[in-house]
Design a protein around this motif. Structure first.
Motif, PDB file in Angstrom:
ATOM      1  N   PRO A  56      -8.666  -3.166   3.307  1.00  0.00           N
ATOM      2  CA  PRO A  56      -7.600  -2.340   3.903  1.00  0.00           C
ATOM      3  C   PRO A  56      -7.547  -0.954   3.267  1.00  0.00           C
ATOM      4  N   LEU A  57      -8.173  -0.815   2.087  1.00  0.00           N
ATOM      5  CA  LEU A  57      -8.121   0.388   1.259  1.00  0.00           C
ATOM      6  C   LEU A  57      -6.671   0.642   0.805  1.00  0.00           C
ATOM      7  N   PRO A  58      -6.423   1.301  -0.284  1.00  0.00           N
ATOM      8  CA  PRO A  58      -7.414   1.938  -1.140  1.00  0.00           C
ATOM      9  C   PRO A  58      -8.214   0.913  -1.955  1.00  0.00           C
TER      10      PRO A  58
ATOM     11  N   THR B  81      -9.585  -7.026  -1.322  1.00  0.00           N
ATOM     12  CA  THR B  81      -8.346  -6.290  -1.538  1.00  0.00           C
ATOM     13  C   THR B  81      -8.192  -5.989  -3.023  1.00  0.00           C
ATOM     14  N   ARG B  82      -7.484  -4.917  -3.306  1.00  0.00           N
ATOM     15  CA  ARG B  82      -7.324  -4.514  -4.712  1.00  0.00           C
ATOM     16  C   ARG B  82      -6.225  -5.339  -5.373  1.00  0.00           C
TER      17      ARG B  82
ATOM     18  N   ARG C 191      -3.439   5.954   4.745  1.00  0.00           N
ATOM     19  CA  ARG C 191      -3.835   5.535   6.096  1.00  0.00           C
ATOM     20  C   ARG C 191      -2.662   5.150   6.982  1.00  0.00           C
ATOM     21  N   THR C 192      -1.742   4.360   6.445  1.00  0.00           N
ATOM     22  CA  THR C 192      -0.660   3.872   7.304  1.00  0.00           C
ATOM     23  C   THR C 192       0.189   5.046   7.774  1.00  0.00           C
TER      24      THR C 192
ATOM     25  N   GLN D 165      -2.766  -5.624  -6.925  1.00  0.00           N
ATOM     26  CA  GLN D 165      -1.540  -4.856  -6.721  1.00  0.00           C
ATOM     27  C   GLN D 165      -0.871  -4.635  -8.083  1.00  0.00           C
TER      28      GLN D 165
ATOM     29  N   ARG E 246       8.440   1.658   5.071  1.00  0.00           N
ATOM     30  CA  ARG E 246       7.708   1.036   3.950  1.00  0.00           C
ATOM     31  C   ARG E 246       8.609   1.073   2.725  1.00  0.00           C
TER      32      ARG E 246
ATOM     33  N   HIS F 207       2.502  -6.886   5.882  1.00  0.00           N
ATOM     34  CA  HIS F 207       2.074  -5.593   6.426  1.00  0.00           C
ATOM     35  C   HIS F 207       1.487  -5.897   7.811  1.00  0.00           C
TER      36      HIS F 207
ATOM     37  N   GLN G  58      -1.176  -3.771   9.702  1.00  0.00           N
ATOM     38  CA  GLN G  58      -2.509  -3.815   9.096  1.00  0.00           C
ATOM     39  C   GLN G  58      -3.262  -5.059   9.570  1.00  0.00           C
TER      40      GLN G  58
ATOM     41  N   ARG H  77      -0.002  -7.885   0.368  1.00  0.00           N
ATOM     42  CA  ARG H  77       0.748  -8.110   1.618  1.00  0.00           C
ATOM     43  C   ARG H  77      -0.150  -8.099   2.841  1.00  0.00           C
ATOM     44  N   THR H  78      -1.274  -7.362   2.758  1.00  0.00           N
ATOM     45  CA  THR H  78      -2.188  -7.365   3.908  1.00  0.00           C
ATOM     46  C   THR H  78      -2.766  -8.760   4.101  1.00  0.00           C
TER      47      THR H  78
HETATM   48  C1  NCD Z   1      -2.462  -1.542   1.748  1.00  0.00           C
HETATM   49  C2  NCD Z   1      -0.970  -1.596   1.497  1.00  0.00           C
HETATM   50  O1  NCD Z   1      -0.301  -0.585   1.353  1.00  0.00           O
HETATM   51  O2  NCD Z   1      -0.485  -2.715   1.478  1.00  0.00           O
HETATM   52  N1  NCD Z   1      -2.931  -0.311   2.177  1.00  0.00           N
HETATM   53  C3  NCD Z   1      -2.841   0.015   3.491  1.00  0.00           C
HETATM   54  O3  NCD Z   1      -1.760   0.069   4.049  1.00  0.00           O
HETATM   55  N2  NCD Z   1      -3.975   0.252   4.151  1.00  0.00           N
HETATM   56  C4  NCD Z   1      -3.265  -2.157   0.689  1.00  0.00           C
HETATM   57  C5  NCD Z   1      -3.025  -1.797  -0.735  1.00  0.00           C
HETATM   58  O4  NCD Z   1      -2.224  -0.929  -1.081  1.00  0.00           O
HETATM   59  O5  NCD Z   1      -3.703  -2.399  -1.551  1.00  0.00           O
END
Ligand code: NCD
Length: 320
Positions: free
Chosen positions: A279-281, A242-243, A68-69, A245, A118, A151, A154, A184-185
């Motif tokens: 924020p996905l994934p 959020t997932r 997405r980003t 990490q 990134r 982030h 986001q 980070r989101t």
């Molecule tokens: C997030 C990221 O990369 O921090 N994804 C995003 O940018 N939408 C969230 C994540 O990876 O869990």
């Protein structure tokens, strides 16, 4: 250069330079951005191109995976008439021949007007800013995720999504669910929410992946509480998942999330104004059966907000 060196000068010079951390923003600058993002959203959805970036190039310097980003920055750039330079990763550039970080960065800064950056190392974005300054380049830098730290774009698109769904940011009640240590989101979102009054944050943490206490202490305007998963769903307007990490977890640490939203539980607790965000994934936190609920924002509202907010940011920092 590191985070502590930048606070004031960049704030004063706001929208004239880099976007490195949510700390650069205050409520006024967020609101100003949203006015522009609202107009850009119309342009994007109406397939109307504009010319803010005509003659300019944006380099996508991604050293961690992204869907997405990366794609939304790409779409935002072309929608504004700019050109994209995709960096196909360290192994396809002269990094693989041993070129130094600074040399590679300065070259990218010569060819592009903005670098969207990134990196897994949280400090690399600050080293990049220092390398550009050292070379006397005016190239803008946007932080698209620096390790487990921040982030900011986001967080801005998340707030913009809440606003578009007509929930007031002042007085918001939000539950943050999942890996709050390395997400980070989450860190950027908390900094963004701290710009508004009377925000209540409920933390639903994966054991071992709690929000660092010192981090919470830097945000005294937020009211924090902790509770169980279902109690948090029952008492908050926004559910932000959020997932875990995995890539940042210490060896031996728990890497699965304990919290999975099923359709049954979502229907039990969601009201008409609830927002279900991610924020996905996602990797199991939200069952696909939830997707059809009108309260969800992760498959349409947030990704679309991402293009609009990034169009607004790119046009502002590249403005005259
Ligand atoms: C997030 C990221 O990369 O921090 N994804 C995003 O940018 N939408 C969230 C994540 O990876 O869990």
């Amino acid at each position: 250069m590191n985070r502590s060196d930048l606070a004031l000068p960049i704030k004063e010079n706001f929208f004239r330079k880099h976007i490195l951390t949510m700390d650069q923003f205050d409520r006024l600058s967020i609101e100003r951005l949203f006015v522009i993002a609202t107009a850009q959203l119309e342009n994007f959805l109406g397939h109307r191109a504009s010319n803010h970036l005509v003659g300019k190039a944006v380099n996508l310097y991604f050293r961690e995976p992204s869907t997405r980003t990366l794609l939304s920055f790409q779409r935002a750039t072309t929608q504004l008439g700019g050109a994209i330079q995709i960096d196909f990763g360290a192994e396809h550039s002269s990094d693989a021949k041993g070129e130094s970080f600074d040399d590679g960065l300065v070259m990218r800064g010569l060819y592009a007007d903005t670098i969207v950056f990134r990196h897994h190392d949280p400090n690399a974005i600050y080293l990049a800013a220092a390398a550009l300054a050292q070379a006397g380049l005016e190239t803008r830098l946007i932080n698209a995720g620096n390790g487990g730290d921040e982030h900011p774009t986001q967080a801005l698109l998340d707030l913009f999504t809440i606003r578009r769904r007509r929930l007031p940011l002042g007085g918001l009640k939000i539950a943050l669910i999942g890996d709050l240590k390395a997400g980070r989101t989450i860190h950027s979102l908390l900094r963004a929410l701290a710009c508004y009054d009377n925000v209540e944050v409920t933390l639903v943490e994966v054991p071992g992946l709690e929000l660092p206490v010192e981090f919470g202490q830097t945000l005294p305007t937020l009211e924090f509480r902790q509770t169980t998963f279902e109690e948090a769903l029952a008492s908050n307007q926004v559910w932000y998942f959020t997932r875990t990490q995995k890539e940042r977890a210490e060896v031996g640490c728990q890497v699965g999330s304990d919290f999975r939203l099923t359709r049954e539980v979502a229907e039990k607790h969601a009201g008409p104004k609830t927002l279900i965000m991610h924020p996905l994934p996602r990797v199991g936190e939200i069952d696909p059966a939830v997707d059809a609920m009108p309260q969800t924002t992760y498959l349409w509202d947030q990704p679309v907000s991402g293009v609009a907010v990034r169009m607004a940011l790119l046009s502002l920092i590249n403005g005259e």
